[in-house]
Design a protein around this motif. Sequence first.
Motif, PDB file in Angstrom:
ATOM      1  N   PRO A 115     -67.782  -9.257 -18.663  1.00  0.00           N
ATOM      2  CA  PRO A 115     -68.611 -10.357 -19.189  1.00  0.00           C
ATOM      3  C   PRO A 115     -67.840 -11.313 -20.095  1.00  0.00           C
ATOM      4  CG  PRO A 115     -69.432  -8.220 -19.946  1.00  0.00           C
ATOM      5  CD  PRO A 115     -68.369  -7.944 -18.941  1.00  0.00           C
ATOM      6  N   GLY A 116     -66.868 -10.786 -20.857  1.00  0.00           N
ATOM      7  CA  GLY A 116     -66.056 -11.670 -21.707  1.00  0.00           C
ATOM      8  C   GLY A 116     -65.284 -12.653 -20.859  1.00  0.00           C
ATOM      9  N   GLY A 117     -64.781 -12.187 -19.697  1.00  0.00           N
ATOM     10  CA  GLY A 117     -63.967 -13.031 -18.832  1.00  0.00           C
ATOM     11  C   GLY A 117     -64.779 -13.891 -17.881  1.00  0.00           C
ATOM     12  N   ILE A 157     -57.909 -13.011 -13.474  1.00  0.00           N
ATOM     13  CA  ILE A 157     -57.115 -11.890 -12.940  1.00  0.00           C
ATOM     14  C   ILE A 157     -57.808 -10.590 -13.348  1.00  0.00           C
ATOM     15  CG2 ILE A 157     -54.837 -10.819 -12.833  1.00  0.00           C
ATOM     16  CD1 ILE A 157     -53.794 -13.566 -13.998  1.00  0.00           C
ATOM     17  N   GLU A 158     -58.144  -9.783 -12.369  1.00  0.00           N
ATOM     18  CA  GLU A 158     -58.898  -8.547 -12.647  1.00  0.00           C
ATOM     19  C   GLU A 158     -58.299  -7.419 -11.818  1.00  0.00           C
ATOM     20  OE1 GLU A 158     -61.544  -7.126 -14.551  1.00  0.00           O
ATOM     21  OE2 GLU A 158     -60.768  -5.465 -13.370  1.00  0.00           O
ATOM     22  N   GLU A 159     -58.039  -6.293 -12.483  1.00  0.00           N
ATOM     23  CA  GLU A 159     -57.357  -5.215 -11.745  1.00  0.00           C
ATOM     24  C   GLU A 159     -58.292  -4.191 -11.108  1.00  0.00           C
ATOM     25  OE1 GLU A 159     -54.854  -2.580 -13.944  1.00  0.00           O
ATOM     26  OE2 GLU A 159     -55.987  -2.823 -15.794  1.00  0.00           O
ATOM     27  N   GLY A 201     -66.250  -6.116 -14.414  1.00  0.00           N
ATOM     28  CA  GLY A 201     -65.562  -5.307 -15.420  1.00  0.00           C
ATOM     29  C   GLY A 201     -66.182  -3.931 -15.580  1.00  0.00           C
ATOM     30  N   SER A 202     -65.778  -3.271 -16.642  1.00  0.00           N
ATOM     31  CA  SER A 202     -66.329  -1.946 -16.935  1.00  0.00           C
ATOM     32  C   SER A 202     -67.814  -2.072 -17.196  1.00  0.00           C
ATOM     33  CB  SER A 202     -65.649  -1.366 -18.170  1.00  0.00           C
ATOM     34  OG  SER A 202     -64.272  -1.533 -18.058  1.00  0.00           O
ATOM     35  N   CYS A 203     -68.228  -3.184 -17.745  1.00  0.00           N
ATOM     36  CA  CYS A 203     -69.645  -3.397 -18.032  1.00  0.00           C
ATOM     37  C   CYS A 203     -70.484  -3.129 -16.782  1.00  0.00           C
ATOM     38  CB  CYS A 203     -69.838  -4.825 -18.511  1.00  0.00           C
ATOM     39  SG  CYS A 203     -71.555  -5.255 -18.745  1.00  0.00           S
ATOM     40  N   SER A 218     -75.055   3.103 -16.743  1.00  0.00           N
ATOM     41  CA  SER A 218     -75.812   3.946 -17.687  1.00  0.00           C
ATOM     42  C   SER A 218     -77.269   3.516 -17.753  1.00  0.00           C
ATOM     43  CB  SER A 218     -75.166   3.952 -19.074  1.00  0.00           C
ATOM     44  OG  SER A 218     -75.216   2.677 -19.669  1.00  0.00           O
ATOM     45  N   LYS A 219     -77.522   2.219 -17.677  1.00  0.00           N
ATOM     46  CA  LYS A 219     -78.932   1.781 -17.729  1.00  0.00           C
ATOM     47  C   LYS A 219     -79.655   2.071 -16.413  1.00  0.00           C
ATOM     48  CE  LYS A 219     -77.887   1.491 -21.165  1.00  0.00           C
ATOM     49  NZ  LYS A 219     -76.737   1.470 -22.066  1.00  0.00           N
ATOM     50  N   THR A 220     -78.920   2.159 -15.318  1.00  0.00           N
ATOM     51  CA  THR A 220     -79.545   2.552 -14.050  1.00  0.00           C
ATOM     52  C   THR A 220     -79.918   4.035 -14.112  1.00  0.00           C
ATOM     53  OG1 THR A 220     -78.103   0.937 -12.992  1.00  0.00           O
ATOM     54  CG2 THR A 220     -79.257   2.442 -11.542  1.00  0.00           C
ATOM     55  N   ARG A 274     -52.896  -6.698 -11.943  1.00  0.00           N
ATOM     56  CA  ARG A 274     -52.765  -6.446 -13.387  1.00  0.00           C
ATOM     57  C   ARG A 274     -51.916  -7.554 -14.005  1.00  0.00           C
ATOM     58  NH1 ARG A 274     -53.646  -2.820 -17.039  1.00  0.00           N
ATOM     59  NH2 ARG A 274     -52.163  -2.469 -18.716  1.00  0.00           N
ATOM     60  N   ALA A 275     -52.451  -8.193 -15.012  1.00  0.00           N
ATOM     61  CA  ALA A 275     -51.764  -9.351 -15.611  1.00  0.00           C
ATOM     62  C   ALA A 275     -51.056  -8.994 -16.912  1.00  0.00           C
ATOM     63  CB  ALA A 275     -52.794 -10.440 -15.873  1.00  0.00           C
ATOM     64  N   ARG A 276     -50.061  -9.802 -17.230  1.00  0.00           N
ATOM     65  CA  ARG A 276     -49.431  -9.691 -18.562  1.00  0.00           C
ATOM     66  C   ARG A 276     -48.941 -11.058 -18.995  1.00  0.00           C
ATOM     67  NH1 ARG A 276     -43.993  -9.708 -17.323  1.00  0.00           N
ATOM     68  NH2 ARG A 276     -43.790  -9.225 -15.109  1.00  0.00           N
ATOM     69  N   GLY A 279     -64.493 -10.186 -26.317  1.00  0.00           N
ATOM     70  CA  GLY A 279     -65.051  -8.926 -25.848  1.00  0.00           C
ATOM     71  C   GLY A 279     -64.492  -7.695 -26.536  1.00  0.00           C
ATOM     72  N   ASP A 280     -64.602  -6.567 -25.839  1.00  0.00           N
ATOM     73  CA  ASP A 280     -64.281  -5.271 -26.448  1.00  0.00           C
ATOM     74  C   ASP A 280     -62.846  -5.167 -26.930  1.00  0.00           C
ATOM     75  OD1 ASP A 280     -66.857  -4.574 -25.883  1.00  0.00           O
ATOM     76  OD2 ASP A 280     -66.383  -2.885 -24.571  1.00  0.00           O
ATOM     77  N   CYS A 281     -61.927  -5.927 -26.332  1.00  0.00           N
ATOM     78  CA  CYS A 281     -60.528  -5.825 -26.782  1.00  0.00           C
ATOM     79  C   CYS A 281     -60.355  -6.415 -28.188  1.00  0.00           C
ATOM     80  CB  CYS A 281     -59.563  -6.467 -25.777  1.00  0.00           C
ATOM     81  SG  CYS A 281     -59.771  -8.238 -25.579  1.00  0.00           S
ATOM     82  N   LEU A 312     -70.646  -5.138 -27.343  1.00  0.00           N
ATOM     83  CA  LEU A 312     -71.847  -5.427 -26.558  1.00  0.00           C
ATOM     84  C   LEU A 312     -71.479  -6.466 -25.514  1.00  0.00           C
ATOM     85  CD1 LEU A 312     -74.708  -5.909 -29.179  1.00  0.00           C
ATOM     86  CD2 LEU A 312     -74.396  -3.985 -27.602  1.00  0.00           C
ATOM     87  N   ALA A 313     -72.104  -6.350 -24.338  1.00  0.00           N
ATOM     88  CA  ALA A 313     -71.837  -7.310 -23.274  1.00  0.00           C
ATOM     89  C   ALA A 313     -72.226  -8.729 -23.722  1.00  0.00           C
ATOM     90  CB  ALA A 313     -72.633  -6.920 -22.034  1.00  0.00           C
ATOM     91  N   SER A 314     -73.337  -8.847 -24.428  1.00  0.00           N
ATOM     92  CA  SER A 314     -73.801 -10.172 -24.849  1.00  0.00           C
ATOM     93  C   SER A 314     -72.819 -10.814 -25.830  1.00  0.00           C
ATOM     94  CB  SER A 314     -75.185 -10.070 -25.495  1.00  0.00           C
ATOM     95  OG  SER A 314     -75.158  -9.102 -26.528  1.00  0.00           O
TER      96      SER A 314
END
Length: 481
Positions: free
Chosen positions: A15-17, A34-36, A41-43, A51-53, A137-139, A326-328, A334-336
């Motif tokens: 969601p951050g990206g 770029i997404e590996e 995402g993990s979200c 988890s909500k499902t 995978r990006a760097r 985001g989480d990083c 939170l996703a929001s």
Amino acid sequence: MSQPHSHIVIIGGGPGGYEAALVAAQLGATVTVIEEHGLGGSCVLTDCVPSKTLIATSNLMAAMEGTRDLGIRFDHDVPGDAAGSGRAPVSVSPASVSHALADAPRVYARIRRLAQAQSADVGMRLSREGVRVIDGRARLARPGVVAVGDEEIRADTVLIAAGAHPRELPGSVPDGERLLTCRQIYDLPDLPAELVIVGSGVTGAEFASAYQAMGSAVTLVSSREHVLPNEDTDAAMVVEDVFRRRGMRVLGRSRAMAAKRTADGVEVVLQDGTVVTGSHCLLTVGMVPSTAGLGLAGAGVEVDERGFITVDRVSRTSAPGIYAAGDCTGVWMLASVAAMQGRIAMWHALGEAVQPLRLAHVAATIFTDPEIATVGASQQDVDSGKVLARVVKLPLATNARAKMDGFGDGFVKLFTRRNSGIVLGGVIVAPRASELILAVSLAVEQHLTVDEIAHTFAVYPSLTGSITEAARQLMQPVEPM
Ligand SMILES: Cc1cc2nc3c(=O)[nH]c(=O)nc-3n(C[C@H](O)[C@H](O)[C@H](O)COP(=O)(O)OP(=O)(O)OC[C@H]3O[C@@H](n4cnc5c(N)ncnc54)[C@H](O)[C@@H]3O)c2cc1C
């Protein structure tokens, strides 16, 4: 004024990206994500959506357990089993009374299907907006250049939205069979018979609630006195009380030192030497940022002592032209919040007017049964004197709708500014509190007063009636201090 010809490169498709990508594309920038592992995402693929499902299933099972009190009987139920039927109870074998049973392979298959479908939706949306997606995978290679595999991509602006992953207990490496992280549990062939959950924060409490409802015997190991130690204490106590009443074993002040596999299960060793056994162990002991190998140090991107990328309120890192969301960043997992940080980064980078991130207005929910939803000021803010507020807490046990629905655990709590009566925040503990909290969120965002809420019509009977009732109680004049 926006700068439409910028090239934006985004590392991470959560969601951050992806929310950032949509904003940047809308503003006319050229955007590469770029997404590996998979869009969303993990979200979408392993955390929030799965988890909500799972919880959608467990909530229904918990509701079915309560159906007899509401006068519902199933084909296999024995008449007279219901309390108050006036007939003598009949002695029955357990097999003649129906209980809902979770069909784990189907539950997990549905979760995986739904996550993949959601991920595909994100992909379609990005492609419709003309966003280029690279699988890899990006760097950060050099200033203004991101590398993925052999390709080097020039970027005017880079957004890092690489997320986070579950922390492991030292010496207890999850094997995906008996010792699990929250991302591995959906690969089990069946429900864990005896699940030991280490960690009683949001993730631990949500899984404990869900698996208990689905029929696992759950032991919740908490290093603190109570579950959900960082949440509103009144709310956490309601949930802990419900957990215990439903038969969960909750071990407070019990720090887990190690978890290991045995021949046919797991052993968790606590600091005082006690050994807790079970069939499976779920480790929910926090998250660590997924920033290794990104080339942060070389690019001059500062991280804090836990490795989270340091950002300001418009998502800028310490390196010019590099933003993070985001989480990083560890700002609020939170996703929001991730999505908002990503959008803010793009608005800022592309020269749009931007409102810095306001954490005081974030609404959040813990999806236990009952749910805990919060927004704005907290009880801790009031108790510490950080916020001068009046507080009213109304138990839902007296709410007519709650009685009809057959539950009594929960409350509505409002915090309002002492003199003006402006609503500063609130806590709701109830089934679907995640939906009810919007009324309080609106009040906080729009600086509404308790008078304005008290004069708003709520449906009778409804749980939202307790929000207007709490506001009415707060209308009474403040006693002179
Ligand atoms: C069990 C659980 C339940 C949750 N439930 C909720 C909830 O109900 N509501 C809520 O708001 N939040 C919830 N969260 C939190 C939420 O999932 C996160 O806050 C959210 O995923 C953060 O989004 P993100 O974009 O920062 O990271 P992520 O969603 O983790 O996405 C980051 C992406 O970056 C990719 N990536 C990393 N490094 C690279 C690289 N070098 N190159 C390419 N790609 C890379 C990863 O593969 C990943 O796909 C939950 C979390 C957990 C663990």
